[in-house]
Design a protein around this motif. Sequence first.
Motif, short mmCIF file in Angstrom:
data_model
loop_
_atom_site.label_atom_id
_atom_site.label_comp_id
_atom_site.label_asym_id
_atom_site.label_seq_id
_atom_site.Cartn_x
_atom_site.Cartn_y
_atom_site.Cartn_z
N GLU A 21 0.88 -0.98 0.00
CA GLU A 21 0.00 0.00 0.00
C GLU A 21 0.84 0.94 0.00
OE1 GLU A 21 -2.31 1.10 2.67
OE2 GLU A 21 -2.73 1.68 2.58
N SER A 77 -6.72 -4.09 -3.81
CA SER A 77 -5.48 -4.29 -4.58
C SER A 77 -4.99 -2.99 -5.21
CB SER A 77 -5.72 -5.34 -5.66
OG SER A 77 -6.78 -4.95 -6.52
N SER A 78 -5.92 -2.12 -5.62
CA SER A 78 -5.51 -0.86 -6.24
C SER A 78 -4.80 0.04 -5.24
CB SER A 78 -6.73 -0.15 -6.83
OG SER A 78 -7.67 0.17 -5.83
N HIS A 79 -5.27 0.03 -3.99
CA HIS A 79 -4.63 0.85 -2.97
C HIS A 79 -3.29 0.26 -2.55
CE1 HIS A 79 -8.82 2.56 -2.01
NE2 HIS A 79 -8.13 3.47 -2.64
N ILE A 80 -3.19 -1.06 -2.50
CA ILE A 80 -1.89 -1.67 -2.18
C ILE A 80 -0.88 -1.37 -3.29
CG2 ILE A 80 -0.71 -3.89 -1.92
CD1 ILE A 80 -3.09 -4.93 -0.44
N PHE A 81 -1.34 -1.40 -4.54
CA PHE A 81 -0.46 -1.06 -5.66
C PHE A 81 0.00 0.40 -5.55
CE2 PHE A 81 -0.08 0.59 -10.07
CZ PHE A 81 1.07 -0.12 -10.44
N LYS A 82 -0.92 1.29 -5.16
CA LYS A 82 -0.56 2.70 -4.99
C LYS A 82 0.47 2.86 -3.89
CE LYS A 82 -2.49 7.25 -3.86
NZ LYS A 82 -1.45 7.51 -2.85
N LEU A 83 0.30 2.14 -2.79
CA LEU A 83 1.27 2.23 -1.70
C LEU A 83 2.64 1.69 -2.12
CD1 LEU A 83 -0.99 1.21 1.32
CD2 LEU A 83 0.01 3.46 0.89
N ALA A 84 2.64 0.65 -2.95
CA ALA A 84 3.90 0.13 -3.47
C ALA A 84 4.61 1.19 -4.30
CB ALA A 84 3.65 -1.13 -4.30
N GLN A 85 3.84 1.91 -5.10
CA GLN A 85 4.42 2.99 -5.89
C GLN A 85 4.93 4.12 -5.00
OE1 GLN A 85 1.00 3.74 -8.52
NE2 GLN A 85 2.30 3.16 -10.25
N ASP A 86 4.11 4.48 -3.99
CA ASP A 86 4.52 5.54 -3.07
C ASP A 86 5.82 5.18 -2.35
OD1 ASP A 86 2.27 6.93 -3.79
OD2 ASP A 86 1.15 6.48 -1.96
N ALA A 87 5.89 3.94 -1.88
CA ALA A 87 7.09 3.50 -1.17
C ALA A 87 8.32 3.58 -2.07
CB ALA A 87 6.90 2.08 -0.64
N PHE A 88 8.16 3.20 -3.34
CA PHE A 88 9.29 3.25 -4.27
C PHE A 88 9.72 4.69 -4.54
CE2 PHE A 88 11.13 3.37 -8.54
CZ PHE A 88 12.15 2.43 -8.41
N SER A 143 0.15 5.77 3.65
CA SER A 143 1.19 6.46 2.90
C SER A 143 1.88 7.51 3.74
CB SER A 143 0.56 7.11 1.66
OG SER A 143 1.53 7.81 0.90
N THR A 144 1.12 8.20 4.59
CA THR A 144 1.70 9.21 5.48
C THR A 144 2.67 8.57 6.46
OG1 THR A 144 -0.33 10.54 5.32
CG2 THR A 144 1.16 11.01 7.16
N MET A 145 2.31 7.40 6.98
CA MET A 145 3.21 6.70 7.91
C MET A 145 4.46 6.20 7.19
SD MET A 145 0.97 4.59 10.70
CE MET A 145 -0.09 3.71 9.55
#
Length: 526
Positions: A268, A472-483, A445-447
């Motif tokens: 996420e 799944s869409s939000h987890i994918f977004k968090l994966a992008q944010d983390a990257f 994402s803030t955390m």
Amino acid sequence: MQSEPETVCNVAISFDRCKITSVTCSCGNKDIFYCAHVVALSLYRIRKPDQVKLHLPISETLFQMNRDQLQKFVQYLITVHHTEVLPTAQKLADEILSQNSEINQVHGAPDPTAGASIDDENCWHLDEEQVQEQVKLFLSQGGYHGSGKQLNLLFAKVREMLKMRDSNGARMLTLITEQFMADPRLSLWRQQGTTMTDKYRQLWDELGALWMCIVLNPHCKLEQKSSWLKQLKKWNSVDVCPWEDGNHGNELPNLTNALPQGANANQENLGQCKSLEYQHLPAHKFLEEGESYLSLAVEVALIGLGQQRIMPDGLYAQEKVCRNEEQLISKLQEIELDDTLVKIFRKQAVFLLEGGPYSGLGEVIHRESVPMHTFAKYLFTSLLPHDAELAYKTALRAMRLLVLESTAPSGDLSRPHHIASVVPNRYPRWFTLSHIESQQCELASTMLTAAKGDVRRLETVLESIQKNIHSSSHIFKLAQDAFKIATLMDSLPDITLLKVSLELGLQVFPSSVVIIIEERNLMQCW
């Protein structure tokens, strides 16, 4: 206007204990508020009190007269107004001369100039008939010709009355409510099975908010509150009385545009908020030393936002829950936190975490409890510079979304890296679920952003994401944010965040594709 002929109006104003209790004017204007002539005479009396002669009550004046003076007084009064008062005077004379008449059974006589008894209720003059007529007229226009604006002006007038502790505030709101209840469109909508318009429902919301202000007023007597409770129950028992829950339509609406989305949806940014000049005014007569009206207001707001409450059934009511929460948080963001307010934030965060069934951040909550994601994000960003441990503890507790966790998962559970698709129960229907999940994603994402460089906290946040986020869409977004956070241009890559991005990506993509993509990205980072 100079071209208009001058008009002379006869105005009479009655006072009782510094209040205008009745007014009459020969201009004939009918309105809820005083006409210009009444206002002019009132201002004249205020500015030039010596020019307005005060008289004793007429009963006192008559008491000082002898028989000849009384006879002369009555005869002159009849002579001056003979066409108006002669029939009444003759009738009263006949009744007084008759020993068995009703008028002779009463001791003394009424005196309208004497005012009310000290024990009688006195209140400002309010033309109840005109209030009813005006509200009825505005409602009959169905939102056209600025009728909604006029009704909001009436609501604003009630708020002003309440602020001034004018007892007419409740009287006026009662008259307005009665006309709303008598609106024929309520029966029509009920028969047709259709819902009221959003503008009309907003007027009902304002009506309910004003009644809350009245019944929660600490200055009101217990008898008044009991009377209002009885009246509110009476209105609530009427079939056409609208439900606060709103509509229960068959179609699941698309709320993507109905509620704000994205990182800056509910605020996420703090940097864009214009800090207003809020000051600590001393609040006397309170228990703890150093409290101010500002600190008390902030504390009450935090208590209200953190209360556990069940999500209502209807679409409109669910939207209102989200909207009201975001409006209150936006108001709080205008206040610059000082040491006093930070202390309150810490205290309330601890209370909410240990608050039991009354707290939305308690250890155990109801499955249908309103999620705390938006509120927790505000608490997290406010507490982070001052108490990081408490900030993370609060945000991690708020990550849960029990309405989804209690549903039966479906999908291939033999593949651990594939997230199971979760189908929420149809009853109760959470129309705002998409918006709620986006707020959950924003909190995560803030955390992640704040935990960059802290291996222990990143692992804890990752675990919370994997446990609580089901989209799944939000987890994918968090994966992008983390990257993106891990590979900022002005710093070295954060390997732990890249691993978080990889772990989250494995939940939504086939394993082989994710490994190839992430290995290439890791090689580029190195």
